[in-house]
Design an enzyme around this catalytic site. Structure first.
Site, short mmCIF file in Angstrom:
data_model
loop_
_atom_site.label_atom_id
_atom_site.label_comp_id
_atom_site.label_asym_id
_atom_site.label_seq_id
_atom_site.Cartn_x
_atom_site.Cartn_y
_atom_site.Cartn_z
N ASP A 68 -7.88 19.63 -13.96
CA ASP A 68 -7.92 18.50 -13.78
C ASP A 68 -7.98 18.04 -15.44
O ASP A 68 -8.48 18.57 -16.06
CB ASP A 68 -9.96 17.75 -14.08
N LYS B 167 -8.85 6.95 -18.40
CA LYS B 167 -9.24 7.69 -20.25
C LYS B 167 -7.94 7.24 -20.89
O LYS B 167 -7.88 6.45 -21.36
CB LYS B 167 -10.01 8.79 -19.86
N ARG C 270 0.89 -1.35 0.29
CA ARG C 270 0.30 -0.14 -0.05
C ARG C 270 0.98 1.24 0.03
O ARG C 270 0.76 2.03 -0.99
CB ARG C 270 -1.14 -0.07 1.06
N TYR D 11 -16.37 17.59 -13.87
CA TYR D 11 -16.96 16.06 -13.39
C TYR D 11 -18.07 15.97 -12.63
O TYR D 11 -18.48 16.09 -11.44
CB TYR D 11 -16.09 15.55 -13.60
C1 LIG Z 1 -12.55 14.79 -15.98
C2 LIG Z 1 -12.51 13.82 -14.94
N1 LIG Z 1 -12.26 13.77 -13.79
C3 LIG Z 1 -12.51 12.73 -13.12
C4 LIG Z 1 -13.48 11.54 -13.32
C5 LIG Z 1 -13.51 10.11 -12.69
O1 LIG Z 1 -12.21 9.44 -13.31
P1 LIG Z 1 -12.96 7.69 -12.80
O2 LIG Z 1 -14.21 7.17 -13.06
O3 LIG Z 1 -11.87 7.48 -12.62
O4 LIG Z 1 -13.25 7.78 -10.83
C6 LIG Z 1 -13.55 11.85 -14.72
C7 LIG Z 1 -14.82 10.25 -14.62
O5 LIG Z 1 -15.37 10.19 -15.65
C8 LIG Z 1 -13.37 12.51 -15.75
O6 LIG Z 1 -14.21 12.52 -16.38
#
Ligand SMILES: Cc1ncc(COP(=O)(O)O)c(C=O)c1O
Length: 447
Positions: A197, A222, A67, A120
């Site tokens: 982000d 992604k 971990r 998001y």
């Molecule tokens: C722009 C963005 N940030 C964060 C996340 C969250 O990521 P995760 O689905 O890997 O938890 C997403 C998920 O769709 C996203 O599109």
């Protein structure tokens, strides 16, 4: 092979030669992925052990318990710190969402943050439904694309610790001027950190740390992993934030939302082809966007690489150095005239793989389109090699209240595409036949 040399920024000039800096793709393939000195294996082995032998108490080879750190996660973190240009510290987490949770928990009780308003949906949910209740976090959601400086500065409070940016925003692909927001943050006594982000553009198209951001966040699920088979997230910080990185690393271990060695290995393998995939995502998305623009069945196409996008100039100006090189070469190759400005005006330029568009009609036509595509799979998520299509109002952004969605322009006729790296003629043909099935037939039947 030395990571220091490959990273370029650490390399020192010798013999009067100009120091060589390795490019994005070279770093993606080599940094964190040196051949094993014992076996010679070119690709890192997967190390599943949860615990590591100590020669005497506290004396070990760098690992104690999985971990806190393991060879695969450390290797991936090294790769990420190198490809998120301007980065020095990489930290991987079990998902993008647990990455968000860890950053927000690091702010402590009763902090205030300013967030872009069409963040998001899961991030919105964590800020407003979890952090608000559990740690008294107050969030001001602001239109950081259009708000004037006075409004933005007026939103900062004494306890404002963080500004949360997503650019392009999701799903309406609005663009935020990151260096400008950074300069506003620096000018205010609360001096909040700026987090970007960078999931939608990936480290290939955008380098927020070079634009002054303090923290970059990714859902590695992604583009970075890129094959829709891993859920994972990451933070990357620049060299000046060693203390903040150490604090976040403490929380990474204390909270324990860490990825498995196998997932880390997969994501590192994915990252090796990120530059190749992102170029293909970008050129394919540009062609699909242009085909949508030509369709009589489409009301509006939103793609920042098109000159019809209100922030098209900002998109070009804010390309990472490596993406600028690729885009300029692309424009030259498409140019009919001596210079590439003509191609920029006529065609636009590749800017990631995400497109949103408004179909003529409403929910019925959107549904028909989404169930008529052959290659674009109706599914949430984005950034994989395969093309996906979704309906934000009822899928990814369904957790946002309806009135709020309306203000954000997330109507029933909005469709979001994640354009994959299939053959582009096939993708265009698929879009055209699905539009015909969804709108063309209803127009004909009402004639
Ligand atoms: C722009 C963005 N940030 C964060 C996340 C969250 O990521 P995760 O689905 O890997 O938890 C997403 C998920 O769709 C996203 O599109």
């Amino acid at each position: 092979m030395s990571p220091a040399l490959l990273n370029g920024s650490d390399a020192t000039a010798t013999n009067g030669l100009k120091k060589h800096q390795d490019g994005f793709g070279t770093r993606a393939i080599h940094v964190g992925s040196e051949p094993n000195p014992e076996t010679g294996a070119v690709i890192p082995s997967i190390s599943l052990s949860t615990t590591y032998k100590q020669d005497s108490v506290g004396k070990h080879k760098g690992f104690e318990y999985s971990r806190s750190g393991n060879p695969n996660r450390n290797a991936l973190e090294e790769t990420l710190a190198s490809i998120e240009t301007g980065g020095a510290f990489g930290l991987a987490f079990a998902s993008g969402s647990s990455t968000t949770a860890t950053v927000l928990q690091s702010l402590g009780p009763n902090a205030h943050i300013v967030s872009v308003n069409d963040v998001y949906g899961g991030t919105f949910r964590y800020m407003s439904k979890v952090a608000k209740i559990n740690q008294g976090l107050e969030t001001t959601f602001l239109d950081l694309e259009n708000a004037d400086d006075e409004t933005i500065l007026a939103s900062f409070q004494e306890n404002t610790k963080l500004i949360w940016i997503e650019s392009p925003t999701n799903p309406t692909l609005r663009l935020i001027d990151i260096p400008h927001i950074v300069s506003l943050a620096r000018s205010h006594p609360s001096n909040p950190l700026v987090l970007v982000d960078n999931t939608f553009l990936s480290p290939f198209y955008s380098s927020p740390l070079l634009q002054g951001a303090d923290i970059v966040l990714h859902s590695l699920t992604k583009y970075v992993n890129g094959h829709s088979d891993v859920v994972m997230g990451a933070l990357i910080l620049p060299p000046r934030h060693a203390e903040l990185a150490a604090n976040l690393r403490f929380l990474q271990n204390a909270i324990g939302a860490v990825p498995s060695p196998y997932d880390s290995w997969l994501a590192q393998r994915g990252a090796k082809t990120l530059h190749l995939r992102m170029k293909a995502h970008g050129t394919n998305a540009l062609e699909v966007a242009r085909a949508l623009q030509k369709s009589p069945y489409v009301e509006e196409v939103i793609y920042p690489g098109l000159t019809t996008h209100p922030k098209n100039e900002l998109a070009y100006r804010s390309l990472s150095p490596h993406a600028r090189k690729f885009v300029d070469a692309y424009l030259t190759s498409q140019s009919k005239a001596a210079d590439s400005e003509e191609a920029f005006e006529r065609i636009g330029f590749p800017y990631g793989g995400m497109i949103s568009f408004r179909i003529r009609g409403g929910a019925v036509e959107a549904d028909k389109f989404l169930t008529s595509t052959r290659l674009f799979t109706l599914a949430e998520s984005l950034g994989g090699v395969e093309s996906l299509a979704e309906h934000p109002a009822r899928m990814t952004h369904g957790s946002i209240p309806e009135a709020e969605r309306a203000l954000l322009g997330i109507g029933d006729n909005l469709i979001r595409l994640s354009v994959g790296v299939e053959e582009v003629e096939d993708l265009v043909a698929d879009i055209e036949q699905a539009l015909e099935a969804a709108v063309g037939s209803s127009i004909k039947s009402s004639d």
